[in-house]
Scaffold this motif. Structure first.
Motif, short mmCIF file in Angstrom:
data_model
loop_
_atom_site.label_atom_id
_atom_site.label_comp_id
_atom_site.label_asym_id
_atom_site.label_seq_id
_atom_site.Cartn_x
_atom_site.Cartn_y
_atom_site.Cartn_z
N SER A 56 0.83 -1.21 0.00
CA SER A 56 0.00 0.00 0.00
C SER A 56 0.86 1.26 0.00
O SER A 56 2.06 1.20 0.30
N ARG A 57 0.27 2.39 -0.32
CA ARG A 57 1.03 3.62 -0.49
C ARG A 57 1.58 4.17 0.81
O ARG A 57 2.61 4.84 0.82
N THR A 58 0.91 3.90 1.94
CA THR A 58 1.39 4.44 3.21
C THR A 58 2.79 3.94 3.57
O THR A 58 3.69 4.75 3.86
N PRO A 59 3.04 2.62 3.59
CA PRO A 59 4.41 2.17 3.88
C PRO A 59 5.41 2.60 2.80
O PRO A 59 6.58 2.84 3.12
N ILE A 60 4.95 2.72 1.55
CA ILE A 60 5.84 3.22 0.50
C ILE A 60 6.25 4.65 0.80
O ILE A 60 7.44 5.01 0.72
N ARG A 61 5.28 5.48 1.19
CA ARG A 61 5.57 6.89 1.51
C ARG A 61 6.55 6.98 2.68
O ARG A 61 7.51 7.77 2.64
N GLU A 62 6.34 6.16 3.71
CA GLU A 62 7.23 6.19 4.87
C GLU A 62 8.63 5.68 4.51
O GLU A 62 9.62 6.19 5.01
N ALA A 63 8.69 4.69 3.63
CA ALA A 63 9.99 4.18 3.18
C ALA A 63 10.74 5.24 2.39
O ALA A 63 11.96 5.43 2.56
N LEU A 64 10.03 5.98 1.54
CA LEU A 64 10.66 7.04 0.76
C LEU A 64 11.18 8.14 1.67
O LEU A 64 12.27 8.69 1.44
N GLN A 65 10.42 8.48 2.70
CA GLN A 65 10.86 9.51 3.65
C GLN A 65 12.13 9.06 4.36
O GLN A 65 13.06 9.84 4.57
N ARG A 66 12.18 7.79 4.72
CA ARG A 66 13.36 7.25 5.40
C ARG A 66 14.58 7.28 4.47
O ARG A 66 15.67 7.66 4.89
N LEU A 67 14.38 6.91 3.23
CA LEU A 67 15.48 6.91 2.26
C LEU A 67 15.97 8.33 1.97
O LEU A 67 17.16 8.56 1.78
N GLU A 68 15.04 9.29 1.98
CA GLU A 68 15.43 10.69 1.79
C GLU A 68 16.25 11.17 2.98
O GLU A 68 17.26 11.87 2.82
N THR A 69 15.85 10.79 4.19
CA THR A 69 16.59 11.16 5.39
C THR A 69 18.01 10.61 5.35
O THR A 69 18.95 11.25 5.83
N GLN A 70 18.18 9.44 4.76
CA GLN A 70 19.50 8.82 4.64
C GLN A 70 20.28 9.33 3.44
O GLN A 70 21.37 8.82 3.14
N SER A 71 19.72 10.33 2.73
CA SER A 71 20.36 10.95 1.57
C SER A 71 20.50 10.00 0.38
O SER A 71 21.31 10.24 -0.52
N LEU A 72 19.71 8.92 0.38
CA LEU A 72 19.71 8.03 -0.77
C LEU A 72 18.73 8.52 -1.85
O LEU A 72 18.83 8.13 -3.01
N LEU A 73 17.80 9.38 -1.44
CA LEU A 73 16.90 10.04 -2.37
C LEU A 73 17.07 11.55 -2.22
O LEU A 73 17.45 12.03 -1.16
N ALA A 74 16.78 12.27 -3.30
CA ALA A 74 16.91 13.73 -3.29
C ALA A 74 15.66 14.35 -3.90
O ALA A 74 14.93 13.70 -4.65
N ARG A 75 15.43 15.61 -3.59
CA ARG A 75 14.28 16.34 -4.12
C ARG A 75 14.61 16.95 -5.47
O ARG A 75 15.67 17.55 -5.67
N ASP A 76 13.70 16.79 -6.40
CA ASP A 76 13.77 17.46 -7.70
C ASP A 76 12.43 18.12 -7.91
O ASP A 76 11.50 17.53 -8.45
N GLY A 77 12.33 19.38 -7.43
CA GLY A 77 11.02 20.01 -7.38
C GLY A 77 10.19 19.31 -6.32
O GLY A 77 10.60 19.15 -5.17
N ARG A 78 9.03 18.83 -6.72
CA ARG A 78 8.17 18.10 -5.78
C ARG A 78 8.39 16.60 -5.85
O ARG A 78 7.78 15.84 -5.11
N SER A 79 9.25 16.17 -6.75
CA SER A 79 9.49 14.74 -6.94
C SER A 79 10.70 14.27 -6.15
O SER A 79 11.60 15.05 -5.83
N LEU A 80 10.71 12.97 -5.86
CA LEU A 80 11.87 12.33 -5.25
C LEU A 80 12.58 11.51 -6.31
O LEU A 80 11.96 10.75 -7.05
N ILE A 81 13.89 11.70 -6.40
CA ILE A 81 14.69 10.94 -7.35
C ILE A 81 15.81 10.22 -6.61
O ILE A 81 16.18 10.62 -5.49
N VAL A 82 16.33 9.16 -7.21
CA VAL A 82 17.49 8.49 -6.64
C VAL A 82 18.67 9.46 -6.69
O VAL A 82 18.95 10.05 -7.74
N ALA A 83 19.32 9.64 -5.56
CA ALA A 83 20.40 10.62 -5.48
C ALA A 83 21.61 10.15 -6.27
O ALA A 83 21.74 8.98 -6.64
N SER A 84 22.49 11.08 -6.56
CA SER A 84 23.75 10.75 -7.22
C SER A 84 24.88 11.38 -6.41
O SER A 84 24.66 12.29 -5.61
#
Length: 215
Positions: A42-70
């Motif tokens: 479901s989308r709720t655990p996906i959303r929480e997983a994405l937030q966790r990955l962003e906190t760990q700097s594995l994802l980055a913001r591109d406008g309102r979107s989340l992208i895999v960081a480089s």
């Protein structure tokens, strides 16, 4: 509650593994509903997983979107500097603490991985397994935790250094030297062999980024 925690953990693990395996590469946009459909979560655990990955700097913001960081050049250099020291310590501790069974597993991995020398993708997966096994052989849970974080960040590199011409066979020989040092309980040799191995991998990656495919 327990089911929700399990689902959260699974969503995080599934996305992290997809990044690690190159399904989602640096710059790839991650969309909640697409991930939920792909992984059957479901989308709720996906959303929480994405937030966790962003906190760990594995994802980055591109406008309102989340992208895999480089990683830029400086970040990659910093990552390799930390990895070199931590991996060297893991090898040193493995030479001190590894059981006979753990040493045999490392030896078997080196022998079995020879069959993958012409397949950089599969060899890269085997390489990660080898290093994780070596980390565990250090018998230091805190070191293993830090190395797990380092190796998660390594997934942000779009290519493997093993793709460079001639690197696969050299990397396997380096693995063998590390295992020999561990088998001989030579802590200094194990540490230095591992650090040299990471240094050569870093040099290879720099040459790949500079457009020189061989080392």
């Amino acid at each position: 509650m327990n089911d929700q925690k399990t689902q959260n953990k699974d969503a995080y693990k599934l996305i992290l593994e997809a990044i690690d395996q190159g399904v989602y590469k640096p710059g790839h946009r991650l969309v909640e509903n697409e991930l939920a459909e792909r992984f059957g979560v479901s989308r709720t655990p996906i959303r929480e997983a994405l937030q966790r990955l962003e906190t760990q700097s594995l994802l980055a913001r591109d406008g309102r979107s989340l992208i895999v960081a480089s990683l830029d050049h400086n970040q990659m250099a910093e990552l390799y500097a930390v990895r070199t020291e931590l991996e060297g310590l893991a090898a040193q501790l493995a030479a001190r603490h590894a059981t006979d069974e753990e040493m045999r597993v490392l030896r078997d991995m080196v022998e079995e991985d020879r069959a993958l020398v012409d397949n950089p993708t599969l060899l890269a997966q085997a390489n990660r397994r080898f290093h994780r096994q070596l980390h565990l052989a250090s018998h230091n849970r805190f070191l293993v935790q830090q190395l797990n974080l380092v190796h998660q960040s390594m997934a942000l590199m779009a290519t493997t250094s093993l793709a460079a011409e001639g690197r696969s066979s050299k990397a396997l020989r380096e693995h063998e030297q590390i295992v020999i040092a561990i088998e001989q309980r030579d802590e200094e040799a194990a540490r230095e062999s591992l650090k040299e191995h990471i240094s050569k991998a870093f040099m290879t990656r720099l040459k790949l980024d500079a457009g020189n495919p061989s080392i």
